[in-house]
Design a protein around this motif. Structure first.
Motif, PDB file in Angstrom:
ATOM      1  N   LEU A   1      47.738 -48.490  62.814  1.00  0.00           N
ATOM      2  CA  LEU A   1      47.577 -48.811  64.233  1.00  0.00           C
ATOM      3  C   LEU A   1      47.066 -47.615  65.024  1.00  0.00           C
ATOM      4  O   LEU A   1      46.211 -47.756  65.912  1.00  0.00           O
ATOM      5  N   ASN A   2      47.568 -46.430  64.709  1.00  0.00           N
ATOM      6  CA  ASN A   2      47.089 -45.235  65.395  1.00  0.00           C
ATOM      7  C   ASN A   2      45.612 -44.972  65.102  1.00  0.00           C
ATOM      8  O   ASN A   2      44.858 -44.535  65.984  1.00  0.00           O
TER       9      ASN A   2
ATOM     10  N   SER B   1      43.666 -47.517  67.283  1.00  0.00           N
ATOM     11  CA  SER B   1      43.739 -47.261  68.723  1.00  0.00           C
ATOM     12  C   SER B   1      43.005 -45.971  69.094  1.00  0.00           C
ATOM     13  O   SER B   1      42.602 -45.793  70.243  1.00  0.00           O
TER      14      SER B   1
ATOM     15  N   PHE C   1      47.380 -57.680  66.772  1.00  0.00           N
ATOM     16  CA  PHE C   1      47.550 -56.232  66.933  1.00  0.00           C
ATOM     17  C   PHE C   1      48.809 -55.940  67.742  1.00  0.00           C
ATOM     18  O   PHE C   1      49.607 -55.063  67.389  1.00  0.00           O
TER      19      PHE C   1
ATOM     20  N   ALA D   1      52.084 -53.854  66.513  1.00  0.00           N
ATOM     21  CA  ALA D   1      52.473 -52.670  67.272  1.00  0.00           C
ATOM     22  C   ALA D   1      53.878 -52.792  67.852  1.00  0.00           C
ATOM     23  O   ALA D   1      54.626 -51.805  67.923  1.00  0.00           O
TER      24      ALA D   1
ATOM     25  N   ARG E   1      56.968 -49.910  67.959  1.00  0.00           N
ATOM     26  CA  ARG E   1      56.767 -49.255  69.259  1.00  0.00           C
ATOM     27  C   ARG E   1      57.732 -48.096  69.487  1.00  0.00           C
ATOM     28  O   ARG E   1      57.450 -47.185  70.284  1.00  0.00           O
TER      29      ARG E   1
ATOM     30  N   ARG F   1      48.404 -45.370  73.764  1.00  0.00           N
ATOM     31  CA  ARG F   1      47.040 -45.626  73.300  1.00  0.00           C
ATOM     32  C   ARG F   1      46.890 -47.070  72.826  1.00  0.00           C
ATOM     33  O   ARG F   1      45.858 -47.709  73.064  1.00  0.00           O
ATOM     34  N   ALA F   2      47.904 -47.584  72.154  1.00  0.00           N
ATOM     35  CA  ALA F   2      47.872 -48.983  71.718  1.00  0.00           C
ATOM     36  C   ALA F   2      47.842 -49.917  72.910  1.00  0.00           C
ATOM     37  O   ALA F   2      47.148 -50.943  72.909  1.00  0.00           O
ATOM     38  N   GLN F   3      48.595 -49.596  73.950  1.00  0.00           N
ATOM     39  CA  GLN F   3      48.574 -50.405  75.163  1.00  0.00           C
ATOM     40  C   GLN F   3      47.202 -50.367  75.830  1.00  0.00           C
ATOM     41  O   GLN F   3      46.728 -51.380  76.353  1.00  0.00           O
TER      42      GLN F   3
END
Length: 479
Positions: free
Chosen positions: A130-131, A134, A157, A161, A165, A174-176
């Motif tokens: 995920l990182n 993002s 996604f 995430a 979280r 960053r994901a947001q």
């Protein structure tokens, strides 16, 4: 053929969850002391704790569901991401969207596996995937199919995430940003102008992918305005994906026509899975879309389950206007329910069956039979190599099987949120009552047979859902 009119920016605003008291029927839980409950998309803390305890005890069918997860190649801690700056889906572009959905499913499956087993290597892998995305993804492009990509992979996604979280290495902010700036604008734009087309040009699934993404964005980013936008569209939207357009005719026998049954079986199953996903994410934040309009979704899901199992169902001819506003125009008529392959299945039924029979104490015989037939449900990678096999996150046998009497008013940290005793928005009406003389949280005999089959006991479930209903059918699809 149609060109986008542009993407709308995401709305801002954070709200505070309201409390809810205990009622006789299981009720959705509200967040206590925060905007939303986390984790609180498809899985709450209570759900994750249940999975872990049941698998540790070797309980059926959880153990079989977990075995399905651990056998999937995406659920391995050695998975490495391949992030792209731009993802393309649709003709006329260098399509690379398969890279995105494979990585998202790997992140989700590793995160889920971590919560069940406690093996931190799987959490670390999910976070790394995920990182990586993002930190690189900036846009989703292509033909009109870019809206499908944004909707499907956006809600997925967010769900992956949400499971990590609180991990110390996870780049939550960053994901947001990816949800707000990449996925959500396309989905919100589609709900507003439908890619410049007349509102009925696109079948319901297009709207439903967008609703799922908008709702997931709002919850994941703690944005009440965005959540309210998704809920309002589900109930009253002009497009084909709002509940009364997707399920336009309700019959007195308790079945309700799913309009996309006039298209084909695969897309109808996708629609049921997407609407169920929307309902489950909303429920975990105190919003009952499952029970909205006298359990309209249940009646539609029963219809699709019966039809997919090979049963005869009615279908009212439906004519849709098609075309671009100010441009080409036409129409298309679906005259009857399409043919089906009773062997076709998707990992969509366990979530729906468990909600209505275990949380709400309602009979859902066809849905239960479909869930038993599909068990143990797998996920992305278990249903073929094409994108359709990755439209649902899956693993419902593991994730959504519930004990008799288990409600949802105690989901995660939201439990005991109130003392006010207020009735939550949209809780099912009295007409959606369980059979007389049975405990409100118990399943009917036909449902118990279905769950026995899901646990590995050969059985055949029967019966027909009969729900009293307030409305009367008006021919022509208008109600």
């Amino acid at each position: 053929m149609l060109k986008s009119a542009g993407a709308a920016a995401g709305a801002a605003g954070i709200g505070v969850g309201a409390g809810v008291g205990t009622t006789a029927l299981a009720s959705p839980a509200f967040a206590a002391g925060s905007a939303f409950a986390h984790p609180g998309l498809l899985h709450t803390r209570t759900d994750l704790d249940r999975m872990a305890a049941k698998v540790k005890a070797g309980a059926r069918p959880y153990a079989a569901g977990f075995a399905k997860l651990t056998a999937n190649r995406h659920a391995q801690s050695g998975w490495r991401a391949d992030p792209q700056a731009t993802v393309y889906r649709g003709a006329g572009s260098p399509q690379n969207y398969a890279v995105l959905y494979n990585d998202i499913h790997a992140a989700y499956q590793n995160a889920l596996r971590y919560h069940v087993s406690g093996e931190t290597a799987h959490a670390d892998t999910a976070v790394a995937i995920l990182n990586a995305w993002s930190g690189k993804l900036t846009s989703v492009q292509g033909s009109a199919d870019r809206f499908l990509a944004a909707g499907l992979y956006g809600y997925q996604f967010a769900n992956a995430a949400e499971l990590v979280r609180d991990h110390g290495d996870f780049a939550l902010g960053r994901a947001q940003e990816v949800m707000r700036d990449v996925f959500h604008p396309l989905s919100d734009s589609f709900l507003r102008d439908h890619n410049g087309a007349v509102v009925t040009n696109y079948w319901p699934n297009w709207d439903l992918t967008a609703i799922a993404c908008v709702l997931a964005t709002g919850i994941f980013c703690d944005d009440r305005v965005v959540v309210d936008r998704a809920v309002e569209y589900f109930k009253h939207g002009d497009g084909m994906g709002s509940v009364k357009h997707a399920i336009p005719v309700v019959h007195d026998d308790g079945l309700a026509e799913w309009v996309e049954a006039g298209r084909d079986q695969g897309h109808a199953l996708l629609g049921v899975g997407l609407m169920g996903t929307v309902c489950e994410m909303a429920w975990n934040q105190g919003i009952d879309l499952y029970g909205y309009d006298d359990n309209r979704f249940l009646k539609g899901a029963q219809y699709v389950a019966k039809w997919s199992l090979g049963g005869d169902v009615p279908y009212t001819a439906n004519t849709r206007k098609k075309g671009a506003i100010g441009g080409w125009s036409g129409s298309e008529t679906a005259a009857g329910a399409a043919g089906v392959d009773p062997g076709m299945t998707r990992p969509i039924w366990a979530m729906i069956a468990n909600h209505y029979t275990k949380r709400r104490g309602l009979s859902a015989s066809y849905v239960t039979r479909a869930a038993a037939k599909a068990a143990p449900e797998g996920g992305g990678g278990d249903y073929g190599p094409n994108s359709g096999g990755y439209d649902q996150l899956g693993f419902g046998t593991l994730a959504f099987t519930r004990d008799r009497g288990e409600g949802a008013g105690t989901s995660g940290d939201a439990s005991g949120a109130s003392g006010g005793g207020a009735r939550p928005q949209g809780v099912a009406s009295a007409s959606a009552s369980p059979a007389a003389g049975r405990d409100l949280a118990a399943t009917g005999a036909e449902d118990m047979v279905g769950w026995a089959a899901a646990a590995g006991v050969s059985a055949v479930a029967g019966g027909l859902l009969l729900l009293r209903r307030r409305d009367r059918v008006r021919r022509g699809g208008a109600e």
